[in-house]
Design a protein around this motif. Structure first.
Motif, mmCIF file in Angstrom:
data_model
loop_
_atom_site.group_PDB
_atom_site.id
_atom_site.type_symbol
_atom_site.label_atom_id
_atom_site.label_comp_id
_atom_site.label_asym_id
_atom_site.label_seq_id
_atom_site.Cartn_x
_atom_site.Cartn_y
_atom_site.Cartn_z
ATOM 1 N N VAL A 159 65.234 33.707 120.006
ATOM 2 C CA VAL A 159 66.334 34.680 119.720
ATOM 3 C C VAL A 159 66.293 35.150 117.712
ATOM 4 N N GLY A 213 69.400 36.732 116.317
ATOM 5 C CA GLY A 213 70.674 36.006 116.831
ATOM 6 C C GLY A 213 71.906 34.841 116.448
ATOM 7 N N LEU A 215 71.748 30.748 102.414
ATOM 8 C CA LEU A 215 71.504 32.482 103.064
ATOM 9 C C LEU A 215 71.960 33.778 102.233
ATOM 10 N N GLY A 219 76.166 37.858 114.058
ATOM 11 C CA GLY A 219 76.184 37.013 112.866
ATOM 12 C C GLY A 219 75.137 36.867 111.729
ATOM 13 N N GLY A 220 74.536 35.613 111.357
ATOM 14 C CA GLY A 220 74.277 36.278 110.530
ATOM 15 C C GLY A 220 72.761 37.265 110.785
ATOM 16 N N MET A 256 85.217 29.249 105.087
ATOM 17 C CA MET A 256 83.972 28.277 105.874
ATOM 18 C C MET A 256 84.047 26.599 105.774
#
Ligand code: T1G
Length: 719
Positions: A21, A59, A75, A99-100, A255
């Motif tokens: 992914v 993904g 990230l 997501g990311g 988070m």
């Protein structure tokens, strides 16, 4: 991990290459950072396109890396740098941007999307939040209400919806990557400042507080006790009230509160457990990747009761021709009308046309000569099912698979009356079968690997989460249900009320407490089973003390409730009262309270105050204890299989991970100690006696769930 190419002499094409992914593992992040640096520094490069290999953009973060320490470039700074760069970057989204992956697309200055792609921020379903700027950028791009909805639900959206919301610039039916390159070339001369989403001002509704309050209430109602959606709301509030530089810090703080929580661990475990369950394996060595399923083009369903109707709908809506059989004309006609209505409503909801042309209705088994597979869904009556299977054996061509939809009967006994025991398998659907996601595929000792592979793959095709289980009374789900239900009724005897027990279980996160669930399912079903198994009725030894059967504690209260004609929602009365038969609004019934008081005084039981903790421990530890026995017996191959069954079939909360994961999260030592304690207090309840496997795991230092398999002997496997 990422391929770098120069195309059209001036566009840097960065392709993420991390199958399946293209998850953003540390190596991928590293490769993106290097490629971007190269692109920004190379004077030949005027624009950049980012895409993913094999028709999948990305993904998101690599969830498998969450368990270890962070390695590689983080990230957020990486994405901030892409957005801040002076050359236009275009995301070419095919397959998924989740997501990311979606957050990566949001820092690109333009987004081109293939019409079949899906986008979303599903982090909340993993117990965390979008933590690479997603909670700060999406509200700036599409406004607070729409962003809140996407972030707090984790819903995937289509390319068309993304276009409507203003998330993407263009939807295409062509190759998104090629189009993105053209797009990038045209973007070269254009100013970028308005394309940097973090620089936009969040469009803020005037009634922000009221809106956030309403969404908070909604989230609390829907997902009781779940933390992540509430943290998401707080992060989105920051996007509305703070500049990006502060908002991103708030996102990161929130988070941090979620990342190591038990809920996040449980939800991520569920993600992988669901995928593990599809990888069935038998002691013979046959397994998912070496057994070929047969292709199923046509099927027949015997019996158009509630289950049969749901199964017909599940098959027809994925394009399988179905012949539905009933024994009487009137039943056939009623079943037919109901199936047609269900299919039409389902098709309308999905915006497609109903596949009514795939259906055939008949009174004759002779019409089943040529079908690929039959699913028998008649009453739970062994003699009747055997007659049907004998008949099918005569009528169907020798290669037809014969499946039984049973919730607990012996699949091998049915196989034994046919001419093809290797082609017989159980398919235990859950009611309503066209809605419930779970399918237990019951492997008899003689079911061939091809037969199992076919049933598993058919389940998947119908959109079910299929789990292969062994053949024993009740299989996995219903076998475990018994000690759970027993504990609930014993607690009633001892002083609790149905509503107190239900509230404790619902506060824990169950979709429905045990008594509300029983009222929904119908109390007469269990009553009939108890009569058939000699627990009530003329076969009971009159010398038996009234609260004991077969040498163990027995609670007759459910029988007394049924004797009053209270069969649950369908009769308007059960453990609760309802406005009318079929009503769903459960209210405590003073008559049940009276019944409990009379019962206790008749047997000299002094009611005591029972804590919610005791309710949870006795119900859930007894449930897990039976799960350990199921693993010992080889009825389930792995704890993940049991958990998936409880998550998808019995409303166990995902943030608890399922009964086996929950036991490991509480600590196996504690579970053992509490079971010993309760068993000592109730020595006539064998289900409370800790199972040998639980003891063994504790003696081995309580390994994590994924390692239990190494400690389970599979010698007695029934799979
Ligand atoms: N990380 C690691 N493995 C993943 C993965 C991921 N994100 N997604 C899938 N896999 C594995 C999966 O376990 C399986 O492995 C194989 O890939 C194929 O998956 C910073 C914090 C993309 C829609 O939640 O929803 O980004 O079983 O069977 O049906 O804010 O996978 O073969 O060994 O599901 O075609 C957010 C999760 C992460 C997306 C494809 N992302 N993935 O479905 O294949 S958190 C997600 C999916 C995050 C940022 C944060 C689906 C899919 P194996 P599959 P599929």
């Amino acid at each position: 991990m990422a391929r770098y190419e120069l195309v059209k002499r001036s566009v840097a094409l960065i392709t993420l290459t991390n199958p399946p992914v293209n998850a953003l593992s540390s190596a991928v992040r590293h490769a993106i950072a290097k490629s971007m640096e190269h692109a920004l520094n190379d004077p030949k490069v005027k624009a950049v396109v980012i895409c993913g290999e094999n028709g999948r953009f990305c993904g998101g973060a690599d969830i498998r890396e969450f368990a270890g320490p962070l390695r590689g470039p983080p990230l957020v700074p990486l994405l901030d740098a892409i957005e801040a760069g002076e050359k236009p970057v275009v995301a070419a989204i095919e397959g998924v941007a989740l997501g990311g992956g979606f957050e990566l697309a949001l820092v690109c200055h333009y987004r081109i999307v293939h019409f079949k792609a899906r986008l979303g921020l599903p982090e909340v379903t993993l117990g965390i939040l979008p933590a690479a700027g997603g909670t700060q950028r999406l509200p700036r791009l599409i406004g607070i209400p729409a962003a809140l909805e996407l972030i707090t639900t984790g819903r995937h959206i289509s390319a068309q919806e993304a276009l409507k919301l203003g998330i993407v610039d263009q939807v295409t039916e062509q190759n998104a990557c090629e189009l993105a390159v053209e797009f990038a070339l045209r973007a070269v001369a254009k100013p970028l400042s308005s394309r940097r989403v973090s620089m936009l001002t969040t469009p803020c509704p005037p009634d922000l507080d009221a809106l956030l309050e309403a969404v908070t209430m909604q989230v609390k109602r829907k997902a009781r006790g779940v933390m992540a959606p509430l943290a998401c709301i707080q992060a989105v509030r920051a996007a509305a009230t703070m500049p990006y530089s502060k908002g991103i810090k708030r996102e990161s703080e929130l988070m941090a509160t979620l990342f190591n929580s038990g809920q996040a661990r449980a939800l991520q475990y569920c993600f992988f457990a669901q995928r593990t369950a599809g990888k069935w394996t038998l002691p013979s060595g046959a397994q998912w990747n070496n057994s070929k399923p047969r292709e199923i083009r046509s099927a027949a369903i015997i019996g158009l009761g509630t289950m049969g109707r749901g199964i017909v709908v599940s098959l027809a809506r994925v394009g399988i021709s179905v012949i539905a059989v009933e024994s009487e004309k009137k039943l056939l006609e009623t079943g037919k009308q109901m199936v047609i209505g269900m299919l039409e409503r389902d098709a309308k909801r999905r915006g497609v046309s109903a596949s009514l042309n795939l259906l055939k209705f008949t009174l004759s088994l002779q019409d089943l000569k040529d079908v690929d597979l039959v699913i028998e869904a008649v009453f739970e009556d062994m003699a009747l099912k055997k007659r049907v299977f004998q008949e099918l054996s005569k009528v169907c061509r020798p290669a037809t698979l014969l499946c039984t939809n049973t919730s607990g009967l012996d699949v091998d006994a049915l196989a034994g009356v046919t001419d093809r025991p290797h082609l017989v398998v159980g398919m235990h659907f859950f009611s309503p079968a066209h809605v419930m996601k779970l399918l237990e595929v019951v492997c008899g000792p003689r079911s061939s690997s091809e037969t199992i592979a076919t049933a598993m793959s058919l389940g998947k095709r119908m959109g079910k989460v299929s789990v292969a289980v062994g053949n024993c009374p009740g299989f996995v789900g219903n076998r475990m249900l018994k000690p759970y239900l027993d504990q609930a009724t014993f607690l009633l005897e001892e002083g609790a009320t149905p509503e107190q027990i239900d509230k404790a279980l619902e506060d824990f996160g169950f979709a429905m407490g045990v008594f509300r669930m029983s009222d929904l399912a119908g109390l007469d079903v269990g009553w009939r089973v108890r009569k058939e198994s000699g627990l009530i009725g003329p076969d009971v030894d009159p010398k038996n003390p009234p609260r004991r059967r077969q040498g163990r504690r027995y609670c007759p209260i459910p029988d007394m409730v049924c004797e009053q004609g209270r069969f649950g929602q369908k009769t308007g009365r059960g453990w609760y009262m309802y406005d009318k038969p079929g009503g769903t609004n459960a209210k405590p019934d003073p008559l049940i309270q009276n019944l409990l008081e009379m019962y206790r005084s008749r047997y000299g039981i002094q009611p005591r105050n029972i804590s919610d903790q005791e309710i949870i421990e006795r119900c859930l530890f007894a449930l897990a204890n039976e799960g350990f026995r199921i693993l010992e017996d080889g009825i389930a191959a792995r704890p993940e299989d049991i958990d998936v069954i409880y998550l998808f079939g019995y409303g166990f909360p995902r943030h608890g991970g399922g009964p086996m994961f929950y036991a490991s999260m509480v600590g196996l030592e504690r579970v053992l100690e509490r079971l010993e304690h309760y068993h000592q207090a109730h020595p006539d309840v064998p289900h409370l006696e800790p199972s040998p496997l639980l003891k063994k795991l504790v003696a081995c230092g309580s390994p994590p769930v994924q390692k239990w398999r190494e400690h389970i002997k599979t010698m007695h496997s029934h799979l």
